[in-house]
Write a protein that holds these residues in place. Structure first.
Motif, PDB file in Angstrom:
ATOM      1  N   PRO A   3     137.758  61.541  56.489  1.00 53.21           N
ATOM      2  CA  PRO A   3     138.480  60.280  56.675  1.00 53.21           C
ATOM      3  C   PRO A   3     137.509  59.128  56.909  1.00 53.21           C
ATOM      4  N   VAL A   4     138.045  57.939  56.884  1.00 47.97           N
ATOM      5  CA  VAL A   4     137.273  56.747  57.244  1.00 47.97           C
ATOM      6  C   VAL A   4     137.102  56.713  58.759  1.00 47.97           C
ATOM      7  N   ALA A   5     135.984  56.182  59.221  1.00 51.04           N
ATOM      8  CA  ALA A   5     135.789  56.000  60.667  1.00 51.04           C
ATOM      9  C   ALA A   5     136.923  55.144  61.224  1.00 51.04           C
ATOM     10  N   ASP A   6     137.543  55.587  62.313  1.00 51.85           N
ATOM     11  CA  ASP A   6     138.683  54.846  62.855  1.00 51.85           C
ATOM     12  C   ASP A   6     138.211  53.587  63.579  1.00 51.85           C
ATOM     13  N   GLU A   7     139.151  52.708  63.887  1.00 54.73           N
ATOM     14  CA  GLU A   7     138.807  51.412  64.471  1.00 54.73           C
ATOM     15  C   GLU A   7     138.127  51.534  65.831  1.00 54.73           C
ATOM     16  N   THR A   8     138.457  52.584  66.603  1.00 57.29           N
ATOM     17  CA  THR A   8     137.816  52.781  67.899  1.00 57.29           C
ATOM     18  C   THR A   8     136.333  53.088  67.733  1.00 57.29           C
ATOM     19  N   PRO A  36     140.190  47.026  63.115  1.00 57.14           N
ATOM     20  CA  PRO A  36     141.232  47.706  62.328  1.00 57.14           C
ATOM     21  C   PRO A  36     141.271  47.223  60.890  1.00 57.14           C
ATOM     22  N   GLY A  37     140.879  45.963  60.658  1.00 56.47           N
ATOM     23  CA  GLY A  37     140.909  45.422  59.298  1.00 56.47           C
ATOM     24  C   GLY A  37     139.929  46.110  58.380  1.00 56.47           C
ATOM     25  N   VAL A  38     138.727  46.424  58.871  1.00 58.93           N
ATOM     26  CA  VAL A  38     137.749  47.085  58.009  1.00 58.93           C
ATOM     27  C   VAL A  38     138.145  48.540  57.770  1.00 58.93           C
ATOM     28  N   GLU A  39     138.802  49.181  58.741  1.00 60.40           N
ATOM     29  CA  GLU A  39     139.301  50.542  58.508  1.00 60.40           C
ATOM     30  C   GLU A  39     140.344  50.537  57.389  1.00 60.40           C
ATOM     31  N   GLU A  40     141.290  49.588  57.449  1.00 60.92           N
ATOM     32  CA  GLU A  40     142.310  49.483  56.395  1.00 60.92           C
ATOM     33  C   GLU A  40     141.670  49.183  55.042  1.00 60.92           C
ATOM     34  N   ALA A  41     140.671  48.280  55.036  1.00 60.25           N
ATOM     35  CA  ALA A  41     140.035  47.896  53.780  1.00 60.25           C
ATOM     36  C   ALA A  41     139.305  49.070  53.144  1.00 60.25           C
ATOM     37  N   LEU A  42     138.694  49.918  53.962  1.00 59.91           N
ATOM     38  CA  LEU A  42     137.987  51.069  53.417  1.00 59.91           C
ATOM     39  C   LEU A  42     138.951  52.065  52.774  1.00 59.91           C
TER      40      LEU A  42
END
Length: 325
Positions: free
Chosen positions: A104-109, A80-86
């Protein structure tokens, strides 16, 4: 009230012009990695295991997912951290090739599933070996001198979790008068290049010396190590017959200091200290000082990938100079 509204309107109107800009350290780093990483080679390694477009929703491009995965390792981010950072960082989105106006950005899943795919097929080890091959082609030959060392990667010692227990695959060890809990990364590093050529992951309670043969490539003429590797001359000779043992010796016995041995240890340590460079990149630059996952296999996979990226980071200036203009 009218002035405040007017000021707010002017501020909002001028935000999009971006008259002033500065290349941040993050953007500069990602620009270097853009040219240093051999994306096509690494993607070809993963492609046989990556989902192909079919009747369902088409998968996200392989190279984009690999870029996002490397961003995780470089900046020590969770799924989830890299999704938020993107979403937050324009330079990271630019590096991953994401345009929020279109997608959108690829989600954490999705990010988690890609990571599990790499772990399931042990592709971290394959990525490490492919990076070594690339560096060898660019002139970074494996040297005949190897420095061996081990560093502890900490794991949570708390039992405040769902299982009410520590990770059973992690163990504690004593270093000096301090106890540590986690895993241990054993490294074999070239004495000239400071590049990692051998990696082994174990629980923290495994003695450094037991992994020594696995850290040698066999063509060494010299082997350096700290006092944890003393008394292993026979093991060194079995793995590398031409190698001379330059590991440090014990210079203090029953309170008596052997000045000659201590002086020799200091001379050896001038070479042995080079191993701290790749360890520093792994722990201080990439933040891999603590495990992120439960179990040794997942963290060992991350270790292999981190070592591959650390080698590219150490060699990046030379690789950029060698890059055709």
């Amino acid at each position: 009230m009218g002035k405040m509204v007017g000021m707010r309107q002017v501020t909002l109107a001028t935000v999009g012009f971006e008259r002033y800009a500065k290349t941040t350290k993050r953007a500069a780093f990602l620009a270097e990695m853009e040219h240093v990483v051999r994306w096509a080679e690494l993607c070809a390694l993963i492609a046989p295991f990556y989902p192909q477009p079919g009747s369902g929703r088409p998968p996200i491009g392989l190279e984009r997912m690999l870029r996002i995965y490397f961003l995780q390792q470089w900046f020590n981010l969770s799924d989830p951290g890299v999704e938020e950072a993107l979403y937050d960082s324009a330079s990271m989105r630019r590096f991953a090739g994401i345009d929020l106006g279109r997608e959108p950005v690829a989600d954490e899943t999705t990010i988690c599933k890609f990571r599990h795919l790499l772990e399931r097929h042990d592709l971290g080890r394959a990525l490490f070996e492919r990076v070594q091959q690339h560096l060898a082609r660019r002139g970074f030959k494996v040297s005949t001198g190897t420095i061996v060392d081990a560093t502890i990667i900490h794991a949570p010692a708390s039992t405040k979790n769902a299982d009410r227990a520590r990770d059973p695959e992690m163990h504690q060890t004593r270093k000096g008068k301090q106890w540590y809990f986690g895993m241990k990364a054993h490294l074999g590093v070239g004495s000239k290049s400071k590049l990692i050529h051998s990696v082994v992951a174990t629980a923290a309670n495994v003695a450094d010396a037991t992994m020594l043969p696995d850290l040698l490539h066999g063509n060494e003429t010299r082997v350096w190590g700290d006092q944890a590797y003393r008394g292993q001359r026979a093991a060194i000779r079995r793995r590398a017959p031409r190698a001379r043992d330059f590991t440090n010796r014990r210079h203090r016995h029953r309170g008596v200091v052997d000045l000659a041995v201590r002086a020799k240890n200091r001379t050896k340590s001038r070479v042995r200290a080079k191993v701290e460079h790749p360890i520093g990149v792994m722990k201080r630059v990439f933040g891999f000082a603590k495990v992120r996952y439960r179990g040794l296999a997942k963290n060992a996979h991350r270790l292999f990938v981190t070592c591959a990226l650390a080698n590219l980071f150490i060699a990046r200036r030379s690789l950029l100079r060698l890059r055709p203009r």
